[in-house]
Design a protein around this motif. Structure first.
Motif, PDB file in Angstrom:
ATOM      1  N   GLN A  48       0.840  -1.196   0.000  1.00 38.12           N
ATOM      2  CA  GLN A  48       0.000   0.000   0.000  1.00 38.12           C
ATOM      3  C   GLN A  48       0.875   1.246   0.000  1.00 38.12           C
ATOM      4  O   GLN A  48       1.941   1.274   0.608  1.00 38.12           O
ATOM      5  CB  GLN A  48      -0.918   0.004   1.208  1.00 38.12           C
ATOM      6  N   LEU A  49       0.395   2.275  -0.679  1.00 36.63           N
ATOM      7  CA  LEU A  49       1.109   3.535  -0.771  1.00 36.63           C
ATOM      8  C   LEU A  49       1.123   4.241   0.582  1.00 36.63           C
ATOM      9  O   LEU A  49       0.090   4.354   1.247  1.00 36.63           O
ATOM     10  CB  LEU A  49       0.445   4.438  -1.813  1.00 36.63           C
TER      11      LEU A  49
ATOM     12  N   HIS B 149      10.033   0.261   3.019  1.00 35.37           N
ATOM     13  CA  HIS B 149       8.719   0.175   2.375  1.00 35.37           C
ATOM     14  C   HIS B 149       8.865   0.685   0.955  1.00 35.37           C
ATOM     15  O   HIS B 149       9.465   1.717   0.704  1.00 35.37           O
ATOM     16  CB  HIS B 149       7.689   1.006   3.152  1.00 35.37           C
ATOM     17  N   ARG B 150       8.318  -0.044   0.001  1.00 32.33           N
ATOM     18  CA  ARG B 150       8.590   0.252  -1.402  1.00 32.33           C
ATOM     19  C   ARG B 150       7.633   1.252  -2.049  1.00 32.33           C
ATOM     20  O   ARG B 150       7.915   1.771  -3.113  1.00 32.33           O
ATOM     21  CB  ARG B 150       8.597  -1.042  -2.201  1.00 32.33           C
ATOM     22  N   ALA B 151       6.526   1.533  -1.456  1.00 31.49           N
ATOM     23  CA  ALA B 151       5.542   2.434  -2.074  1.00 31.49           C
ATOM     24  C   ALA B 151       5.415   3.693  -1.223  1.00 31.49           C
ATOM     25  O   ALA B 151       4.608   3.772  -0.310  1.00 31.49           O
ATOM     26  CB  ALA B 151       4.198   1.737  -2.219  1.00 31.49           C
ATOM     27  N   VAL B 152       6.251   4.679  -1.546  1.00 35.94           N
ATOM     28  CA  VAL B 152       6.308   5.915  -0.763  1.00 35.94           C
ATOM     29  C   VAL B 152       6.184   7.102  -1.708  1.00 35.94           C
ATOM     30  O   VAL B 152       6.813   7.134  -2.769  1.00 35.94           O
ATOM     31  CB  VAL B 152       7.643   6.025   0.012  1.00 35.94           C
ATOM     32  N   GLU B 153       5.375   8.081  -1.307  1.00 34.17           N
ATOM     33  CA  GLU B 153       5.331   9.350  -2.030  1.00 34.17           C
ATOM     34  C   GLU B 153       5.584  10.459  -1.026  1.00 34.17           C
ATOM     35  O   GLU B 153       5.230  10.342   0.145  1.00 34.17           O
ATOM     36  CB  GLU B 153       3.993   9.565  -2.737  1.00 34.17           C
TER      37      GLU B 153
END
Length: 70
Positions: free
Chosen positions: A4-5, A31-35
């Protein structure tokens, strides 16, 4: 299943001296989904310039450069 982002919202005001360490911490996350959403409150130092330098986020995402809206 995709991770999850996670949105990191960073509010700054004359924080240029702290931003390199903060951004490096983001780069080191596993964590691979970071903005990153950066909000500047009319800084008079070089805070805004810290976000104009491109950098890689976990998972190969990109931040900085033309993707910055301050």
């Amino acid at each position: 299943m995709e991770p999850q982002l996670v949105s990191v919202i960073l509010v700054t005001w004359n924080s240029a001296q702290y931003l390199p360490r903060c951004l490096e911490g983001l780069r080191q996350q596993t964590h691979r989904a970071v903005e990153l959403i950066a909000i500047d409150n009319a800084s008079t130092d070089d805070s805004v310039e810290s976000f104009r330098v491109p950098f890689s986020l976990p998972g190969g995402g990109q931040g900085g450069g033309g993707g910055v809206a301050l």
